[in-house]
Scaffold this motif. Structure first.
Motif, PDB file in Angstrom:
ATOM      1  N   GLY A 190      49.254  47.086  45.998  1.00 37.85           N
ATOM      2  CA  GLY A 190      47.824  46.894  45.758  1.00 37.85           C
ATOM      3  C   GLY A 190      46.989  47.206  46.973  1.00 37.85           C
ATOM      4  N   ILE A 191      45.718  46.825  46.898  1.00 37.39           N
ATOM      5  CA  ILE A 191      44.741  47.079  47.958  1.00 37.39           C
ATOM      6  C   ILE A 191      44.377  45.748  48.597  1.00 37.39           C
ATOM      7  CG2 ILE A 191      42.444  47.969  48.495  1.00 37.39           C
ATOM      8  CD1 ILE A 191      42.707  49.782  46.049  1.00 37.39           C
ATOM      9  N   TYR A 192      44.399  45.698  49.924  1.00 38.29           N
ATOM     10  CA  TYR A 192      44.170  44.460  50.664  1.00 38.29           C
ATOM     11  C   TYR A 192      43.083  44.665  51.726  1.00 38.29           C
ATOM     12  CZ  TYR A 192      48.529  42.947  48.511  1.00 38.29           C
ATOM     13  OH  TYR A 192      49.502  42.607  47.602  1.00 38.29           O
ATOM     14  N   PRO A 193      41.890  44.107  51.515  1.00 40.61           N
ATOM     15  CA  PRO A 193      40.894  44.126  52.591  1.00 40.61           C
ATOM     16  C   PRO A 193      41.409  43.341  53.798  1.00 40.61           C
ATOM     17  CG  PRO A 193      39.872  43.602  50.483  1.00 40.61           C
ATOM     18  CD  PRO A 193      41.357  43.523  50.275  1.00 40.61           C
ATOM     19  N   ASP A 225      43.228  39.300  49.295  1.00 37.57           N
ATOM     20  CA  ASP A 225      43.392  40.034  48.048  1.00 37.57           C
ATOM     21  C   ASP A 225      42.020  40.492  47.566  1.00 37.57           C
ATOM     22  OD1 ASP A 225      42.145  37.882  46.758  1.00 37.57           O
ATOM     23  OD2 ASP A 225      44.013  37.058  45.977  1.00 37.57           O
ATOM     24  N   MET A 226      41.974  41.210  46.442  1.00 38.15           N
ATOM     25  CA  MET A 226      40.709  41.782  45.983  1.00 38.15           C
ATOM     26  C   MET A 226      39.748  40.722  45.448  1.00 38.15           C
ATOM     27  SD  MET A 226      40.771  44.868  46.846  1.00 38.15           S
ATOM     28  CE  MET A 226      39.331  45.520  45.984  1.00 38.15           C
ATOM     29  N   ASN A 227      40.218  39.474  45.306  1.00 38.18           N
ATOM     30  CA  ASN A 227      39.341  38.367  44.924  1.00 38.18           C
ATOM     31  C   ASN A 227      38.813  37.608  46.130  1.00 38.18           C
ATOM     32  OD1 ASN A 227      39.614  38.766  42.081  1.00 38.18           O
ATOM     33  ND2 ASN A 227      41.660  37.818  42.200  1.00 38.18           N
ATOM     34  N   GLY A 228      39.162  38.086  47.326  1.00 39.21           N
ATOM     35  CA  GLY A 228      38.655  37.451  48.528  1.00 39.21           C
ATOM     36  C   GLY A 228      39.488  36.301  49.041  1.00 39.21           C
ATOM     37  N   VAL A 230      46.300  49.757  51.972  1.00 39.85           N
ATOM     38  CA  VAL A 230      46.921  50.020  50.673  1.00 39.85           C
ATOM     39  C   VAL A 230      48.435  49.885  50.803  1.00 39.85           C
ATOM     40  CG1 VAL A 230      47.240  51.697  48.815  1.00 39.85           C
ATOM     41  CG2 VAL A 230      45.046  51.580  50.040  1.00 39.85           C
ATOM     42  N   LYS A 239      40.308  48.481  54.370  1.00 39.29           N
ATOM     43  CA  LYS A 239      41.211  48.168  53.267  1.00 39.29           C
ATOM     44  C   LYS A 239      42.560  48.826  53.528  1.00 39.29           C
ATOM     45  CE  LYS A 239      37.543  47.705  49.833  1.00 39.29           C
ATOM     46  NZ  LYS A 239      36.957  48.225  48.571  1.00 39.29           N
TER      47      LYS A 239
END
Length: 533
Positions: free
Chosen positions: A512-515, A486-489, A531, A529
């Motif tokens: 959402g966006i997922y690295p 997630d965007m918080n790592g 999406v 990333k």
């Protein structure tokens, strides 16, 4: 008329920089030399030469953003060791009104200058650049233009000579087709005085296209030409010169057999008086391109197709000069993807160590050319026995159309074409040039900018997606591990990938966006990333 472009490097990765080794000499040699340079001027001189050489080896991946809608078709290395590319600017919404454009960059991808030409008579377009063999600092430029002001129909073909500053120093115009639009596409030189030009003729009163071959005298405006049959549509693809047999080999597509076109080769005599059409044995569907391998064989690349899934996979076949098939190979593709052999005129490059086959990955049948999913530039690295060694992906942050591939004098590989941002808001199918320069192994290796993208050896699509994503592994990786964050790592999904194309269920994930990271054997082979819509 000049236009300033802004070079913007494409950033695809945030991987940490690694200490660079140049051959067996580390870059740390720099400090050692500086400590001793007062005592030894010769070592200082050697270091200065070494630094200059390292700087000249820069690789890059850049887009050249401007307000113009540009399509780039051809690139060459100039005699002063810069790079020059040419194409068209679409001057209205649509592709009917255009002018020719050329730009020059240095070997590090820095923009130098551009020149646009409308010749004061409406439309013009530039199709290809070729280095001359006899005069340093001069180059041949193939194109088409209107001959009558305001006519708005390209009806003349030219081969002009330009200099290092992109000035036209000699103009050569070959004919005027009053009943047809004649768009030049590809050309080859025979000796120092003759050019064979492949063009596309379209009658004003008919949607059918026909290919034409023009034999042009470079010393004057004399020419002869051959025109294909009027009864069926025949689209020009590419041509080569077979100097051993004294033939011009033209590859083209014929659209008279329903949805599946055929891809013959026309063997045409130098004087254009004799022609023999053959159908090379292969399993290609369409979009074939031809290229010389050596003095005794030539190559065709094209797309294999699955009749049930309509999946298209890039392939290449080798023939002798009698047009007999010697071998062919199908390069791994994947479901939900169309792989073409590049969108331009040239996708085969022969170097001393490899055969490079340029691909165009994730090109969807719907939405062409302005699809909403990204594409990748695919470099397939084969040995000279047509055995696939490695696959490398560049792009994925927009829609790339690779149109040309060359080798530079310092053994780098350069790919050029056009790009647009499929995620732009508001949406606008606006094209800009891109240039990718990699080393002789197909990799980005930089001494001064470690933020430039590495090659992707595993990719994720569709992007954006919803209920699933697919992981595509390059041929050199039989298995890998996908990790989504997630965007918080925080790690939220791990999936083992055991096939070259594997679907991963993402239905439980929120929008959402997922690295992501894809690793194999302790090495990151893909990142970016994804999406979810």
């Amino acid at each position: 008329m000049g236009l300033t472009l802004v070079a913007q490097p494409t950033k695809l990765t945030n991987l940490p920089a690694q200490k660079l080794q140049f051959g067996s000499v580390p870059v740390l040699l720099k400090s050692r030399i500086f400590r001793n340079m007062k005592k030894n001027a010769l070592l200082f001189l050697l270091f200065a030469c070494f630094s200059t050489f390292v700087h000249s080896q820069e690789t890059f991946f850049k887009k050249y953003i401007s307000s113009d809608d540009k399509a780039i078709y051809s690139i060459i290395e100039t005699d002063d060791n810069n790079l020059m590319f040419c194409g068209i600017i679409n001057t209205t919404s649509g592709n009917s009104d255009k002018i020719g454009t050329m730009s020059k960059i240095n070997q590090n991808g820095d923009f130098i200058d551009t020149r646009n030409y409308d010749f004061g008579a409406g439309n013009s377009g530039f199709a290809e650049l070729i280095n001359t063999s006899t005069t340093n600092g001069y180059y041949y430029l193939l194109g088409s233009q209107d001959s009558i002001a305001g006519n708005q129909t390209i009806n003349s073909v030219f081969v002009h000579t330009i200099d290092d500053e992109m000035n036209i120093v000699t103009r050569r115009i070959y004919g005027m087709w009053t009943e047809s639009m004649n768009s030049s596409w590809d050309f080859e030189l025979l000796g120092d005085t003759t050019a064979y030009i492949l063009s596309i003729l379209t009658n004003h009163n008919s949607p059918q296209g026909h290919f034409s071959v023009i034999k042009a005298d470079l010393l004057n405006n004399d020419f002869a030409y051959y025109k294909s049959s009027d009864s069926i549509s025949q689209a020009a693809s590419s041509l080569i010169i077979d100097k051993i047999s004294g033939l011009i080999k033209v590859n083209y597509r014929v659209f008279n057999t329903g949805w599946y076109p055929t891809n013959p080769v026309a063997n045409i005599s130098y004087d254009l008086m004799n022609i023999e059409v053959i159908m090379p044995e292969n399993e290609f569907f369409s979009q074939t391109k031809i290229g010389n391998k050596n003095d005794s064989t030539y190559l065709l690349s094209g797309a294999f197709i699955d009749d049930n899934t309509l999946q298209r996979d890039l392939g290449v076949a080798e023939y002798n000069l009698s047009d007999s098939l010697l071998k062919q190979i199908k390069l791994p593709g994947g479901l939900d993807s169309v792989t073409y052999p590049g969108s331009g005129k040239r996708n085969i490059l022969i170097t001393s160590n490899y055969i490079w086959v340029l691909g165009w990955y994730n090109t969807l049948a719907s939405g062409f050319p302005c699809q909403n999913e990204p594409t990748w530039i695919l470099l397939n690295k084969l040995n000279h026995d047509l055995e696939l060694q490695e696959q490398l992906f560049y792009g994925g942050d927009g829609v790339y159309f690779p149109n040309d591939i060359i080798e530079t004098s310092d053994k780098h590989i350069v790919v050029a074409g056009k790009f647009y941002n499929n995620l732009a808001v508001p949406y606008n199918c606006h094209f800009d040039p891109f240039v990718l320069k990699v080393n002789s192994e197909g990799l980005i290796v930089n001494t001064t900018n470690h933020d430039l993208p590495i090659a992707q050896e595993a990719i994720v699509f569709p992007n954006p997606g919803s209920g699933y994503l697919q992981v595509k592994l390059a041929i050199q990786h039989p298995q890998a591990t996908l990790e989504l964050f997630d965007m918080n790592g925080r790690l939220i999904l791990t999936e083992e990938i055991h096939t070259d194309m594997q679907q991963v269920n993402t239905s439980s994930l929120s929008t959402g966006i997922y690295p992501y990271l894809i690793t194999a054997n302790g090495k990151v082979i893909g990142n970016g990333k994804w999406v979810k819509e």
